[in-house]
Design a protein around this motif. Structure first.
Motif, PDB file in Angstrom:
ATOM      1  N   ILE A   1      22.724 -39.155 -27.628  1.00 39.96           N
ATOM      2  CA  ILE A   1      21.771 -38.524 -26.715  1.00 39.96           C
ATOM      3  C   ILE A   1      20.967 -39.577 -25.968  1.00 39.96           C
ATOM      4  CG2 ILE A   1      19.817 -36.933 -26.515  1.00 39.96           C
ATOM      5  CD1 ILE A   1      20.718 -35.679 -29.170  1.00 39.96           C
ATOM      6  N   LEU A   2      20.921 -39.428 -24.647  1.00 43.87           N
ATOM      7  CA  LEU A   2      20.069 -40.265 -23.794  1.00 43.87           C
ATOM      8  C   LEU A   2      18.948 -39.380 -23.255  1.00 43.87           C
ATOM      9  CD1 LEU A   2      19.484 -42.920 -22.197  1.00 43.87           C
ATOM     10  CD2 LEU A   2      20.895 -41.961 -20.351  1.00 43.87           C
ATOM     11  N   VAL A   3      17.715 -39.775 -23.491  1.00 46.59           N
ATOM     12  CA  VAL A   3      16.579 -39.038 -22.942  1.00 46.59           C
ATOM     13  C   VAL A   3      16.249 -39.616 -21.571  1.00 46.59           C
ATOM     14  CG1 VAL A   3      14.120 -38.505 -23.209  1.00 46.59           C
ATOM     15  CG2 VAL A   3      15.641 -38.407 -25.193  1.00 46.59           C
ATOM     16  N   VAL A   4      16.211 -38.750 -20.572  1.00 38.26           N
ATOM     17  CA  VAL A   4      15.852 -39.153 -19.206  1.00 38.26           C
ATOM     18  C   VAL A   4      14.620 -38.337 -18.825  1.00 38.26           C
ATOM     19  CG1 VAL A   4      16.591 -39.263 -16.797  1.00 38.26           C
ATOM     20  CG2 VAL A   4      18.247 -39.659 -18.619  1.00 38.26           C
ATOM     21  N   SER A   5      13.483 -39.008 -18.691  1.00 40.16           N
ATOM     22  CA  SER A   5      12.231 -38.273 -18.515  1.00 40.16           C
ATOM     23  C   SER A   5      11.276 -38.996 -17.579  1.00 40.16           C
ATOM     24  CB  SER A   5      11.561 -38.068 -19.881  1.00 40.16           C
ATOM     25  OG  SER A   5      10.331 -37.402 -19.753  1.00 40.16           O
ATOM     26  N   ARG A   6      10.337 -38.223 -17.043  1.00 38.86           N
ATOM     27  CA  ARG A   6       9.306 -38.808 -16.184  1.00 38.86           C
ATOM     28  C   ARG A   6       8.159 -39.393 -17.016  1.00 38.86           C
ATOM     29  NH1 ARG A   6       4.815 -35.687 -16.094  1.00 38.86           N
ATOM     30  NH2 ARG A   6       4.988 -33.536 -16.818  1.00 38.86           N
ATOM     31  N   HIS A   7       8.107 -39.053 -18.301  1.00 39.19           N
ATOM     32  CA  HIS A   7       6.999 -39.495 -19.139  1.00 39.19           C
ATOM     33  C   HIS A   7       7.016 -41.006 -19.360  1.00 39.19           C
ATOM     34  CE1 HIS A   7       5.343 -35.594 -20.176  1.00 39.19           C
ATOM     35  NE2 HIS A   7       6.563 -35.151 -20.407  1.00 39.19           N
TER      36      HIS A   7
ATOM     37  N   ILE B   1      22.392 -35.637 -22.034  1.00 38.35           N
ATOM     38  CA  ILE B   1      21.239 -36.166 -21.305  1.00 38.35           C
ATOM     39  C   ILE B   1      20.148 -35.113 -21.404  1.00 38.35           C
ATOM     40  CG2 ILE B   1      20.339 -36.885 -19.060  1.00 38.35           C
ATOM     41  CD1 ILE B   1      23.177 -37.773 -18.337  1.00 38.35           C
ATOM     42  N   VAL B   2      19.010 -35.483 -21.971  1.00 41.12           N
ATOM     43  CA  VAL B   2      17.968 -34.515 -22.298  1.00 41.12           C
ATOM     44  C   VAL B   2      16.615 -34.936 -21.728  1.00 41.12           C
ATOM     45  CG1 VAL B   2      16.698 -33.465 -24.217  1.00 41.12           C
ATOM     46  CG2 VAL B   2      19.157 -33.833 -24.421  1.00 41.12           C
ATOM     47  N   ASP B   3      15.916 -33.977 -21.129  1.00 42.13           N
ATOM     48  CA  ASP B   3      14.539 -34.197 -20.678  1.00 42.13           C
ATOM     49  C   ASP B   3      13.602 -33.869 -21.836  1.00 42.13           C
ATOM     50  OD1 ASP B   3      12.307 -34.677 -19.138  1.00 42.13           O
ATOM     51  OD2 ASP B   3      12.422 -32.804 -18.019  1.00 42.13           O
ATOM     52  N   ILE B   4      12.398 -34.421 -21.827  1.00 40.17           N
ATOM     53  CA  ILE B   4      11.433 -34.137 -22.895  1.00 40.17           C
ATOM     54  C   ILE B   4      10.731 -32.808 -22.670  1.00 40.17           C
ATOM     55  CG2 ILE B   4       9.189 -34.822 -23.843  1.00 40.17           C
ATOM     56  CD1 ILE B   4      10.144 -37.687 -23.806  1.00 40.17           C
TER      57      ILE B   4
ATOM     58  N   GLY C   1      18.824 -43.678 -26.539  1.00 38.14           N
ATOM     59  CA  GLY C   1      18.294 -44.399 -25.391  1.00 38.14           C
ATOM     60  C   GLY C   1      17.261 -43.598 -24.629  1.00 38.14           C
ATOM     61  N   TYR C   2      16.548 -44.299 -23.745  1.00 36.92           N
ATOM     62  CA  TYR C   2      15.500 -43.684 -22.939  1.00 36.92           C
ATOM     63  C   TYR C   2      15.508 -44.327 -21.553  1.00 36.92           C
ATOM     64  CZ  TYR C   2      10.961 -41.518 -21.921  1.00 36.92           C
ATOM     65  OH  TYR C   2       9.961 -40.753 -21.381  1.00 36.92           O
ATOM     66  N   VAL C   3      15.561 -43.485 -20.530  1.00 33.32           N
ATOM     67  CA  VAL C   3      15.539 -43.965 -19.146  1.00 33.32           C
ATOM     68  C   VAL C   3      14.515 -43.141 -18.374  1.00 33.32           C
ATOM     69  CG1 VAL C   3      16.842 -44.120 -16.978  1.00 33.32           C
ATOM     70  CG2 VAL C   3      17.939 -44.754 -19.132  1.00 33.32           C
ATOM     71  N   MET C   4      13.688 -43.805 -17.591  1.00 37.06           N
ATOM     72  CA  MET C   4      12.720 -43.103 -16.745  1.00 37.06           C
ATOM     73  C   MET C   4      13.445 -42.452 -15.567  1.00 37.06           C
ATOM     74  SD  MET C   4       9.478 -43.534 -17.816  1.00 37.06           S
ATOM     75  CE  MET C   4       8.383 -43.563 -16.389  1.00 37.06           C
ATOM     76  N   LYS C   5      12.981 -41.264 -15.162  1.00 34.53           N
ATOM     77  CA  LYS C   5      13.626 -40.556 -14.055  1.00 34.53           C
ATOM     78  C   LYS C   5      13.549 -41.327 -12.737  1.00 34.53           C
ATOM     79  CE  LYS C   5      13.529 -35.742 -15.545  1.00 34.53           C
ATOM     80  NZ  LYS C   5      13.028 -34.377 -15.274  1.00 34.53           N
ATOM     81  N   LEU C   6      12.581 -42.224 -12.632  1.00 39.52           N
ATOM     82  CA  LEU C   6      12.427 -42.994 -11.395  1.00 39.52           C
ATOM     83  C   LEU C   6      13.484 -44.091 -11.259  1.00 39.52           C
ATOM     84  CD1 LEU C   6       8.518 -43.407 -11.357  1.00 39.52           C
ATOM     85  CD2 LEU C   6       9.906 -41.786 -10.055  1.00 39.52           C
TER      86      LEU C   6
END
Length: 222
Positions: free
Chosen positions: A83-89, A57-60, A105-110
């Protein structure tokens, strides 16, 4: 999982509370085991082979190497890494970039914890997880074979140009950006020139103002 095997997970995020929250969410699920947490991409790279994770799980936005560069680096070393990107962007700006880079994949932190778990389970089964809105955008782009005609000017920036633009908006000087991205000052200046051209900006002052406004709008989503 029924066979008792736990998927080894590494979390890379420079916010301690975020790492703790992600770890707690996964610790509540029987099939996941958080084996390490890092706040820098460089640390994750050093320990990658030793830990041999099933999932990351990686932040940008990370100090030093960005999460996007980390994704590219790790997928070049191991095509099987998930890898799943979890970011506020903003997902509409970054999801396509991280999928192209090799993330699954990509998931918003919210998003709520159950969305994270759902995304990880889909990735482990060989799928790709993005929101329905982004999925539709990606499919439309594939169908046209072209970039969406309605894309924002920021979408035109390359991954590295976007990094330089974001760091500019956060008040970093050319020298500071060069140090953070491990580039020469001349290279950073070249990126800035390309950004000005793509965004139709006249000079460095306009670039700074535009970048600051964009960075502030991104932070407002926190």
């Amino acid at each position: 999982m029924s066979n008792g095997y736990k998927r080894k997970v590494i979390i890379v995020d420079d916010h301690p509370m975020m790492r703790k929250g992600l770890a707690q969410t996964l610790d509540n699920e029987l099939e996941f085991d958080v084996v390490a947490q890092f706040d820098r991409a460089e640390e994750a790279i050093q320990k990658f082979e030793e830990l041999s994770p099933d999932l990351m799980i990686v932040d940008i936005s990370l100090p030093g190497m960005s999460g996007l560069e980390l994704v590219k680096h790790l997928t070049a070393r191991d095509e099987e890494v998930k890898i799943l990107v979890v970011s506020r962007h903003d997902e509409t700006l970054y999801a396509e970039r991280v999928i192209r880079a090799g993330a699954k994949g990509y998931v918003m932190k919210l998003e709520a914890g159950e969305v994270l778990v759902k995304a990880l389970r889909k990735i482990m089964k060989g799928g790709i997880y993005v929101s329905s809105e982004v999925s539709e955008k990606l499919l439309m782009g594939m169908a046209r074979g072209q970039k969406d005609m309605n894309e924002s000017p920021i979408d035109q920036l390359s991954d590295r140009e976007l990094e330089v633009f974001e760091l500019t908006g956060k008040g970093n000087s050319t020298r500071e950006i060069a140090e953070k991205l491990h580039l020469s000052i001349k290279t950073v200046e070249s990126y800035r020139a390309r950004i000005k051209t793509k965004l139709n900006l006249e000079n460095a002052t306009e670039l700074m103002v535009h970048a600051v406004k964009w960075a502030e709008s991104e932070d407002a989503d926190l």
